[in-house]
Design a protein around this motif. Structure first.
Motif, PDB file in Angstrom:
ATOM      1  N   LEU A 185      45.336  18.700  50.073  1.00 49.30           N
ATOM      2  CA  LEU A 185      45.335  19.047  51.494  1.00 49.30           C
ATOM      3  C   LEU A 185      44.820  17.884  52.339  1.00 49.30           C
ATOM      4  O   LEU A 185      45.380  17.590  53.411  1.00 49.30           O
ATOM      5  CB  LEU A 185      44.476  20.294  51.720  1.00 49.30           C
ATOM      6  N   ALA A 186      43.788  17.207  51.872  1.00 50.16           N
ATOM      7  CA  ALA A 186      43.247  16.071  52.625  1.00 50.16           C
ATOM      8  C   ALA A 186      44.286  14.963  52.757  1.00 50.16           C
ATOM      9  O   ALA A 186      44.412  14.340  53.825  1.00 50.16           O
ATOM     10  CB  ALA A 186      41.989  15.542  51.932  1.00 50.16           C
ATOM     11  N   ALA A 187      45.024  14.704  51.689  1.00 49.97           N
ATOM     12  CA  ALA A 187      46.051  13.661  51.734  1.00 49.97           C
ATOM     13  C   ALA A 187      47.191  14.054  52.673  1.00 49.97           C
ATOM     14  O   ALA A 187      47.722  13.213  53.411  1.00 49.97           O
ATOM     15  CB  ALA A 187      46.589  13.390  50.338  1.00 49.97           C
ATOM     16  N   VAL A 188      47.568  15.326  52.649  1.00 46.74           N
ATOM     17  CA  VAL A 188      48.633  15.794  53.545  1.00 46.74           C
ATOM     18  C   VAL A 188      48.166  15.703  54.998  1.00 46.74           C
ATOM     19  O   VAL A 188      48.920  15.248  55.880  1.00 46.74           O
ATOM     20  CB  VAL A 188      49.042  17.236  53.188  1.00 46.74           C
ATOM     21  N   ARG A 189      46.939  16.093  55.271  1.00 48.24           N
ATOM     22  CA  ARG A 189      46.403  16.001  56.639  1.00 48.24           C
ATOM     23  C   ARG A 189      46.353  14.552  57.117  1.00 48.24           C
ATOM     24  O   ARG A 189      46.588  14.275  58.290  1.00 48.24           O
ATOM     25  CB  ARG A 189      45.000  16.602  56.677  1.00 48.24           C
ATOM     26  N   ALA A 190      46.072  13.641  56.204  1.00 45.71           N
ATOM     27  CA  ALA A 190      45.990  12.223  56.559  1.00 45.71           C
ATOM     28  C   ALA A 190      47.368  11.570  56.644  1.00 45.71           C
ATOM     29  O   ALA A 190      47.465  10.382  56.965  1.00 45.71           O
ATOM     30  CB  ALA A 190      45.137  11.492  55.530  1.00 45.71           C
ATOM     31  N   ARG A 191      48.412  12.341  56.326  1.00 45.95           N
ATOM     32  CA  ARG A 191      49.795  11.834  56.294  1.00 45.95           C
ATOM     33  C   ARG A 191      49.934  10.686  55.308  1.00 45.95           C
ATOM     34  O   ARG A 191      50.747   9.781  55.487  1.00 45.95           O
ATOM     35  CB  ARG A 191      50.230  11.359  57.694  1.00 45.95           C
ATOM     36  N   ASP A 192      49.137  10.736  54.236  1.00 45.59           N
ATOM     37  CA  ASP A 192      49.179   9.721  53.179  1.00 45.59           C
ATOM     38  C   ASP A 192      50.104  10.228  52.080  1.00 45.59           C
ATOM     39  O   ASP A 192      49.679  10.899  51.135  1.00 45.59           O
ATOM     40  CB  ASP A 192      47.769   9.482  52.646  1.00 45.59           C
ATOM     41  N   ALA A 193      51.393   9.895  52.189  1.00 43.11           N
ATOM     42  CA  ALA A 193      52.401  10.440  51.283  1.00 43.11           C
ATOM     43  C   ALA A 193      52.173  10.018  49.840  1.00 43.11           C
ATOM     44  O   ALA A 193      52.302  10.827  48.918  1.00 43.11           O
ATOM     45  CB  ALA A 193      53.795  10.019  51.746  1.00 43.11           C
ATOM     46  N   ALA A 194      51.839   8.752  49.630  1.00 44.23           N
ATOM     47  CA  ALA A 194      51.636   8.258  48.268  1.00 44.23           C
ATOM     48  C   ALA A 194      50.447   8.955  47.611  1.00 44.23           C
ATOM     49  O   ALA A 194      50.501   9.341  46.436  1.00 44.23           O
ATOM     50  CB  ALA A 194      51.431   6.748  48.277  1.00 44.23           C
ATOM     51  N   ARG A 195      49.372   9.110  48.350  1.00 41.34           N
ATOM     52  CA  ARG A 195      48.185   9.776  47.820  1.00 41.34           C
ATOM     53  C   ARG A 195      48.459  11.254  47.552  1.00 41.34           C
ATOM     54  O   ARG A 195      48.043  11.793  46.519  1.00 41.34           O
ATOM     55  CB  ARG A 195      47.037   9.638  48.833  1.00 41.34           C
ATOM     56  N   ALA A 196      49.169  11.895  48.463  1.00 43.87           N
ATOM     57  CA  ALA A 196      49.487  13.317  48.269  1.00 43.87           C
ATOM     58  C   ALA A 196      50.290  13.521  46.990  1.00 43.87           C
ATOM     59  O   ALA A 196      50.018  14.438  46.211  1.00 43.87           O
ATOM     60  CB  ALA A 196      50.265  13.849  49.477  1.00 43.87           C
ATOM     61  N   GLU A 197      51.279  12.674  46.768  1.00 44.80           N
ATOM     62  CA  GLU A 197      52.081  12.801  45.547  1.00 44.80           C
ATOM     63  C   GLU A 197      51.233  12.556  44.311  1.00 44.80           C
ATOM     64  O   GLU A 197      51.337  13.289  43.314  1.00 44.80           O
ATOM     65  CB  GLU A 197      53.251  11.817  45.573  1.00 44.80           C
ATOM     66  N   ALA A 198      50.374  11.543  44.354  1.00 47.71           N
ATOM     67  CA  ALA A 198      49.563  11.198  43.181  1.00 47.71           C
ATOM     68  C   ALA A 198      48.613  12.320  42.803  1.00 47.71           C
ATOM     69  O   ALA A 198      48.495  12.676  41.619  1.00 47.71           O
ATOM     70  CB  ALA A 198      48.783   9.911  43.452  1.00 47.71           C
ATOM     71  N   VAL A 199      47.912  12.894  43.785  1.00 47.44           N
ATOM     72  CA  VAL A 199      46.931  13.928  43.440  1.00 47.44           C
ATOM     73  C   VAL A 199      47.625  15.231  43.048  1.00 47.44           C
ATOM     74  O   VAL A 199      47.124  15.977  42.198  1.00 47.44           O
ATOM     75  CB  VAL A 199      45.913  14.153  44.586  1.00 47.44           C
ATOM     76  N   ALA A 200      48.778  15.516  43.656  1.00 43.13           N
ATOM     77  CA  ALA A 200      49.518  16.718  43.264  1.00 43.13           C
ATOM     78  C   ALA A 200      50.023  16.588  41.830  1.00 43.13           C
ATOM     79  O   ALA A 200      49.948  17.547  41.041  1.00 43.13           O
ATOM     80  CB  ALA A 200      50.686  16.959  44.216  1.00 43.13           C
ATOM     81  N   ARG A 201      50.533  15.416  41.474  1.00 40.39           N
ATOM     82  CA  ARG A 201      50.999  15.214  40.099  1.00 40.39           C
ATOM     83  C   ARG A 201      49.841  15.290  39.115  1.00 40.39           C
ATOM     84  O   ARG A 201      49.975  15.865  38.024  1.00 40.39           O
ATOM     85  CB  ARG A 201      51.721  13.868  39.980  1.00 40.39           C
ATOM     86  N   ALA A 202      48.697  14.735  39.477  1.00 37.98           N
ATOM     87  CA  ALA A 202      47.536  14.781  38.588  1.00 37.98           C
ATOM     88  C   ALA A 202      47.071  16.221  38.371  1.00 37.98           C
ATOM     89  O   ALA A 202      46.652  16.590  37.266  1.00 37.98           O
ATOM     90  CB  ALA A 202      46.404  13.933  39.164  1.00 37.98           C
ATOM     91  N   HIS A 203      47.145  17.029  39.411  1.00 40.15           N
ATOM     92  CA  HIS A 203      46.759  18.439  39.319  1.00 40.15           C
ATOM     93  C   HIS A 203      47.638  19.179  38.307  1.00 40.15           C
ATOM     94  O   HIS A 203      47.130  19.887  37.425  1.00 40.15           O
ATOM     95  CB  HIS A 203      46.896  19.063  40.708  1.00 40.15           C
ATOM     96  N   ILE A 204      48.944  19.008  38.398  1.00 48.39           N
ATOM     97  CA  ILE A 204      49.853  19.674  37.468  1.00 48.39           C
ATOM     98  C   ILE A 204      49.725  19.083  36.072  1.00 48.39           C
ATOM     99  O   ILE A 204      49.786  19.807  35.070  1.00 48.39           O
ATOM    100  CB  ILE A 204      51.306  19.583  37.974  1.00 48.39           C
ATOM    101  N   ALA A 205      49.523  17.774  35.992  1.00 49.48           N
ATOM    102  CA  ALA A 205      49.383  17.123  34.681  1.00 49.48           C
ATOM    103  C   ALA A 205      48.165  17.647  33.932  1.00 49.48           C
ATOM    104  O   ALA A 205      48.193  17.810  32.705  1.00 49.48           O
ATOM    105  CB  ALA A 205      49.287  15.614  34.850  1.00 49.48           C
ATOM    106  N   ARG A 206      47.077  17.925  34.660  1.00 47.99           N
ATOM    107  CA  ARG A 206      45.888  18.479  33.996  1.00 47.99           C
ATOM    108  C   ARG A 206      46.192  19.839  33.391  1.00 47.99           C
ATOM    109  O   ARG A 206      45.792  20.134  32.259  1.00 47.99           O
ATOM    110  CB  ARG A 206      44.728  18.601  34.987  1.00 47.99           C
ATOM    111  N   LEU A 207      46.907  20.679  34.138  1.00 49.74           N
ATOM    112  CA  LEU A 207      47.257  21.996  33.620  1.00 49.74           C
ATOM    113  C   LEU A 207      48.170  21.882  32.401  1.00 49.74           C
ATOM    114  O   LEU A 207      48.029  22.625  31.430  1.00 49.74           O
ATOM    115  CB  LEU A 207      47.931  22.822  34.718  1.00 49.74           C
ATOM    116  N   ARG A 208      49.106  20.933  32.465  1.00 55.22           N
ATOM    117  CA  ARG A 208      49.991  20.723  31.309  1.00 55.22           C
ATOM    118  C   ARG A 208      49.200  20.267  30.096  1.00 55.22           C
ATOM    119  O   ARG A 208      49.443  20.718  28.963  1.00 55.22           O
ATOM    120  CB  ARG A 208      51.073  19.704  31.666  1.00 55.22           C
TER     121      ARG A 208
END
Length: 238
Positions: A185-208
């Protein structure tokens, strides 16, 4: 299942009732979905019942078994690993696009869901945590503004929901999930597209990784080889 309301769009109503019954586990994995039985329970003719079952199967929520017909899908840990491989890429893309395209209303929706999620965790409400976890991800996909991305992710999340409802639920990993959502959410609010993608992928990767660590091939899901719920923490299982 509640009978459908007489009128137009009977097939659509039948599909929605049937889907809800599966996701809420009133029809558990392995339950038969015979056209006559579904039609009778929904109070419709066989044609809309048949169409509803076909749509459910198209979403991966049911499978066709020889000599049995359609049954509610049993999503195994091996299936989940494949699903999460896809989710890692697609949820990352959704977060990137959301950071680029989200509206103020979209940000408000994400913020409100995050606040409710925090309160649910403070109350130890695992069921509500699961609901709001899914709602946050869907709101993020909506914010991405790409319908062709939204549809497959909704199908994958429905399959995850079936699988997770067959597993143990523990409050252990809920704060970690919330913290990872907060990073997204912080990355999306900051309009930081690269950061948003990285943290979202890391979140799903941890669950996997949690699924991969907990799954033992050859052991039935209900006997120690069961997949972890999204509230489980991989560190707790090692």
């Amino acid at each position: 299942m509640a009978p459908v309301v007489a009128g137009d769009a009977l097939a659509e109503q039948a599909y929605l009732r049937l889907r809800e019954a599966i996701l809420q586990r009133r029809l558990p994995p392995g339950a038969r979905l015979s056209v006559p039985a579904v039609a009778r329970r929904l109070g419709v003719s066989r044609s809309p019942a048949r169409e509803a079952i076909a749509r459910i199967a198209g979403e991966g929520l049911a499978t066709f078994v020889p000599r049995k017909g359609a049954v509610v899908a049993l999503i195994t840990a091996a299936d989940l690993l494949e699903i999460y491989e896809l989710r890692e890429v697609l949820e990352g893309l959704a977060a990137r696009l959301a950071a680029e395209r989200v509206t103020e209303d979209g940000l408000a929706d994400l913020g409100a869901l995050h606040t409710r999620h925090r309160a649910a965790i403070e109350d130890g409400d695992v069921a509500l945590h699961m609901e709001l976890d899914q709602a946050f991800h869907r709101s993020l996909r909506v914010a991405a503004g790409n319908g062709r991305l939204l549809e497959p992710l909704d199908r994958l999340q429905a399959q995850v929901r079936i699988a997770m409802d067959t597993t143990r639920r523990s409050p252990g990993g809920m704060p970690r999930a919330l913290a990872e959502h907060e990073e997204i959410l912080a990355a999306v609010r900051a309009r930081d597209a690269a950061r948003a993608e990285a943290v979202a992928r890391a979140h799903i990767a941890r669950l996997r990784a949690s699924i991969a660590t907990s799954y033992r091939p050859g052991v039935p899901p209900d006997d120690g080889g069961r997949v972890p719920s999204s509230t489980d923490d991989v560190a707790r299982k090692r």
